[in-house]
Design a protein around this motif. Structure first.
Motif, PDB file in Angstrom:
ATOM      1  N   GLY A 165      88.365  14.944  47.970  1.00  0.00           N
ATOM      2  CA  GLY A 165      87.501  13.850  47.548  1.00  0.00           C
ATOM      3  C   GLY A 165      86.325  14.328  46.739  1.00  0.00           C
ATOM      4  N   ILE A 166      85.436  13.394  46.462  1.00  0.00           N
ATOM      5  CA  ILE A 166      84.237  13.660  45.677  1.00  0.00           C
ATOM      6  C   ILE A 166      83.105  14.036  46.627  1.00  0.00           C
ATOM      7  CG2 ILE A 166      82.496  12.619  44.164  1.00  0.00           C
ATOM      8  CD1 ILE A 166      84.762  10.820  43.082  1.00  0.00           C
ATOM      9  N   TYR A 167      82.378  15.082  46.264  1.00  0.00           N
ATOM     10  CA  TYR A 167      81.201  15.516  47.018  1.00  0.00           C
ATOM     11  C   TYR A 167      80.044  15.703  46.041  1.00  0.00           C
ATOM     12  CZ  TYR A 167      84.384  16.186  50.869  1.00  0.00           C
ATOM     13  OH  TYR A 167      85.312  15.944  51.850  1.00  0.00           O
ATOM     14  N   PHE A 168      78.855  15.651  46.571  1.00  0.00           N
ATOM     15  CA  PHE A 168      77.654  15.834  45.767  1.00  0.00           C
ATOM     16  C   PHE A 168      76.873  17.017  46.316  1.00  0.00           C
ATOM     17  CE2 PHE A 168      78.839  11.423  45.536  1.00  0.00           C
ATOM     18  CZ  PHE A 168      78.764  11.157  44.177  1.00  0.00           C
ATOM     19  N   TYR A 169      76.312  17.824  45.423  1.00  0.00           N
ATOM     20  CA  TYR A 169      75.448  18.911  45.873  1.00  0.00           C
ATOM     21  C   TYR A 169      74.079  18.752  45.233  1.00  0.00           C
ATOM     22  CZ  TYR A 169      77.126  21.246  41.563  1.00  0.00           C
ATOM     23  OH  TYR A 169      77.464  21.555  40.273  1.00  0.00           O
ATOM     24  N   THR A 170      73.063  18.981  46.048  1.00  0.00           N
ATOM     25  CA  THR A 170      71.678  18.749  45.647  1.00  0.00           C
ATOM     26  C   THR A 170      70.870  20.018  45.851  1.00  0.00           C
ATOM     27  OG1 THR A 170      71.804  16.425  46.297  1.00  0.00           O
ATOM     28  CG2 THR A 170      69.607  17.369  46.136  1.00  0.00           C
ATOM     29  N   ILE A 171      70.082  20.358  44.840  1.00  0.00           N
ATOM     30  CA  ILE A 171      69.132  21.460  44.975  1.00  0.00           C
ATOM     31  C   ILE A 171      67.730  20.871  45.080  1.00  0.00           C
ATOM     32  CG2 ILE A 171      68.906  21.758  42.469  1.00  0.00           C
ATOM     33  CD1 ILE A 171      68.444  24.777  43.027  1.00  0.00           C
ATOM     34  N   THR A 172      66.949  21.448  45.974  1.00  0.00           N
ATOM     35  CA  THR A 172      65.524  21.140  46.073  1.00  0.00           C
ATOM     36  C   THR A 172      64.787  22.473  46.060  1.00  0.00           C
ATOM     37  OG1 THR A 172      65.993  19.193  47.411  1.00  0.00           O
ATOM     38  CG2 THR A 172      63.739  20.016  47.460  1.00  0.00           C
ATOM     39  N   ALA A 173      63.881  22.623  45.093  1.00  0.00           N
ATOM     40  CA  ALA A 173      63.088  23.853  44.980  1.00  0.00           C
ATOM     41  C   ALA A 173      61.713  23.448  44.459  1.00  0.00           C
ATOM     42  CB  ALA A 173      63.753  24.837  44.033  1.00  0.00           C
ATOM     43  N   ASN A 174      60.703  23.632  45.299  1.00  0.00           N
ATOM     44  CA  ASN A 174      59.352  23.179  44.963  1.00  0.00           C
ATOM     45  C   ASN A 174      59.412  21.688  44.613  1.00  0.00           C
ATOM     46  OD1 ASN A 174      58.284  25.755  45.536  1.00  0.00           O
ATOM     47  ND2 ASN A 174      58.878  26.475  43.514  1.00  0.00           N
ATOM     48  N   ASP A 175      59.022  21.283  43.415  1.00  0.00           N
ATOM     49  CA  ASP A 175      59.060  19.851  43.069  1.00  0.00           C
ATOM     50  C   ASP A 175      60.323  19.460  42.307  1.00  0.00           C
ATOM     51  OD1 ASP A 175      56.626  19.373  44.263  1.00  0.00           O
ATOM     52  OD2 ASP A 175      55.478  19.765  42.437  1.00  0.00           O
ATOM     53  N   GLU A 225      66.146  28.670  52.345  1.00  0.00           N
ATOM     54  CA  GLU A 225      65.345  29.871  52.547  1.00  0.00           C
ATOM     55  C   GLU A 225      64.405  30.085  51.375  1.00  0.00           C
ATOM     56  OE1 GLU A 225      68.633  32.620  52.782  1.00  0.00           O
ATOM     57  OE2 GLU A 225      68.456  33.139  50.676  1.00  0.00           O
ATOM     58  N   GLU A 226      63.403  30.908  51.621  1.00  0.00           N
ATOM     59  CA  GLU A 226      62.509  31.342  50.545  1.00  0.00           C
ATOM     60  C   GLU A 226      63.306  32.250  49.612  1.00  0.00           C
ATOM     61  OE1 GLU A 226      59.093  30.977  49.904  1.00  0.00           O
ATOM     62  OE2 GLU A 226      58.925  29.452  51.473  1.00  0.00           O
ATOM     63  N   GLN A 227      63.181  32.005  48.317  1.00  0.00           N
ATOM     64  CA  GLN A 227      63.876  32.850  47.347  1.00  0.00           C
ATOM     65  C   GLN A 227      62.944  33.196  46.199  1.00  0.00           C
ATOM     66  OE1 GLN A 227      67.611  30.905  46.268  1.00  0.00           O
ATOM     67  NE2 GLN A 227      68.607  32.132  47.835  1.00  0.00           N
ATOM     68  N   PRO A 228      63.156  34.374  45.584  1.00  0.00           N
ATOM     69  CA  PRO A 228      62.335  34.751  44.431  1.00  0.00           C
ATOM     70  C   PRO A 228      62.802  34.015  43.176  1.00  0.00           C
ATOM     71  CG  PRO A 228      63.973  36.436  44.868  1.00  0.00           C
ATOM     72  CD  PRO A 228      64.104  35.414  45.969  1.00  0.00           C
ATOM     73  N   TYR A 286      72.509  28.695  40.039  1.00  0.00           N
ATOM     74  CA  TYR A 286      71.253  27.980  39.828  1.00  0.00           C
ATOM     75  C   TYR A 286      70.157  28.970  39.498  1.00  0.00           C
ATOM     76  CZ  TYR A 286      70.385  29.493  44.635  1.00  0.00           C
ATOM     77  OH  TYR A 286      70.231  30.244  45.769  1.00  0.00           O
ATOM     78  N   SER A 287      69.099  28.467  38.899  1.00  0.00           N
ATOM     79  CA  SER A 287      67.942  29.324  38.638  1.00  0.00           C
ATOM     80  C   SER A 287      66.687  28.588  39.061  1.00  0.00           C
ATOM     81  CB  SER A 287      67.872  29.734  37.164  1.00  0.00           C
ATOM     82  OG  SER A 287      67.690  28.625  36.342  1.00  0.00           O
ATOM     83  N   ILE A 288      65.725  29.375  39.515  1.00  0.00           N
ATOM     84  CA  ILE A 288      64.447  28.805  39.921  1.00  0.00           C
ATOM     85  C   ILE A 288      63.328  29.514  39.180  1.00  0.00           C
ATOM     86  CG2 ILE A 288      65.211  27.887  42.132  1.00  0.00           C
ATOM     87  CD1 ILE A 288      64.099  30.369  43.490  1.00  0.00           C
ATOM     88  N   LYS A 289      62.340  28.731  38.777  1.00  0.00           N
ATOM     89  CA  LYS A 289      61.266  29.196  37.913  1.00  0.00           C
ATOM     90  C   LYS A 289      60.218  29.992  38.677  1.00  0.00           C
ATOM     91  CE  LYS A 289      58.070  27.030  34.624  1.00  0.00           C
ATOM     92  NZ  LYS A 289      57.758  25.752  33.993  1.00  0.00           N
ATOM     93  N   GLU A 290      59.970  29.598  39.934  1.00  0.00           N
ATOM     94  CA  GLU A 290      58.929  30.236  40.733  1.00  0.00           C
ATOM     95  C   GLU A 290      59.461  30.520  42.128  1.00  0.00           C
ATOM     96  OE1 GLU A 290      55.243  27.671  38.791  1.00  0.00           O
ATOM     97  OE2 GLU A 290      56.171  27.016  40.648  1.00  0.00           O
ATOM     98  N   ASN A 291      58.905  31.526  42.776  1.00  0.00           N
ATOM     99  CA  ASN A 291      59.254  31.790  44.171  1.00  0.00           C
ATOM    100  C   ASN A 291      59.012  30.530  44.995  1.00  0.00           C
ATOM    101  OD1 ASN A 291      59.367  34.350  43.099  1.00  0.00           O
ATOM    102  ND2 ASN A 291      57.767  35.209  44.381  1.00  0.00           N
ATOM    103  N   GLY A 292      59.855  30.311  45.999  1.00  0.00           N
ATOM    104  CA  GLY A 292      59.623  29.155  46.854  1.00  0.00           C
ATOM    105  C   GLY A 292      60.812  28.872  47.740  1.00  0.00           C
ATOM    106  N   LEU A 293      60.650  27.834  48.548  1.00  0.00           N
ATOM    107  CA  LEU A 293      61.705  27.396  49.444  1.00  0.00           C
ATOM    108  C   LEU A 293      62.769  26.666  48.643  1.00  0.00           C
ATOM    109  CD1 LEU A 293      62.757  27.082  52.355  1.00  0.00           C
ATOM    110  CD2 LEU A 293      61.468  24.954  52.483  1.00  0.00           C
ATOM    111  N   VAL A 294      64.012  27.116  48.781  1.00  0.00           N
ATOM    112  CA  VAL A 294      65.137  26.516  48.066  1.00  0.00           C
ATOM    113  C   VAL A 294      66.117  25.976  49.095  1.00  0.00           C
ATOM    114  CG1 VAL A 294      67.084  26.968  46.517  1.00  0.00           C
ATOM    115  CG2 VAL A 294      64.901  28.130  46.153  1.00  0.00           C
TER     116      VAL A 294
END
Length: 91
Positions: free
Chosen positions: A70-80, A51-54, A25-33
């Motif tokens: 079985g089937i699993y889902f993974y979700t990323i939340t980073a800032n908005d 955790e906070e990541q750069p 994954y990639s994140i555009k801005e530092n923040g809680l991921v």
């Protein structure tokens, strides 16, 4: 010529997997991921990152050795940013 970073989460690889897969994954801005894994009923089965990541490109391994096939889902939340993808565990 640097490419502009965005918020993305890639399809896990390999998929289907047994029992370990990688999620990049990639994140555009530092923040809680946070990256969390859910079963088909919506029950949280793992927290991979919280955790906070750069800003930048990152990766995390997921070991589904203690889960059933079985089937699993993974979700990323980073800032908005929020995104969910599906993965398949076959034992």
């Amino acid at each position: 010529n640097r490419t502009e970073l965005n918020y993305t989460i890639a399809q896990n690889y390999p998929n289907p997997f047994n029992p370990i897969t990688q999620i990049k994954y990639s994140i555009k801005e530092n923040g809680l991921v946070s990256i969390r894994v859910f079963d088909v009923l919506g029950k949280e089965v793992a927290i991979l990152i919280k955790e906070e990541q750069p800003a930048g490109e990152h990766g995390v391994n997921f070991d589904g050795g203690n889960l059933s096939s079985g089937i699993y889902f993974y979700t990323i939340t980073a800032n908005d940013f929020h995104q969910t993808k599906k993965m398949l565990l076959i034992k």
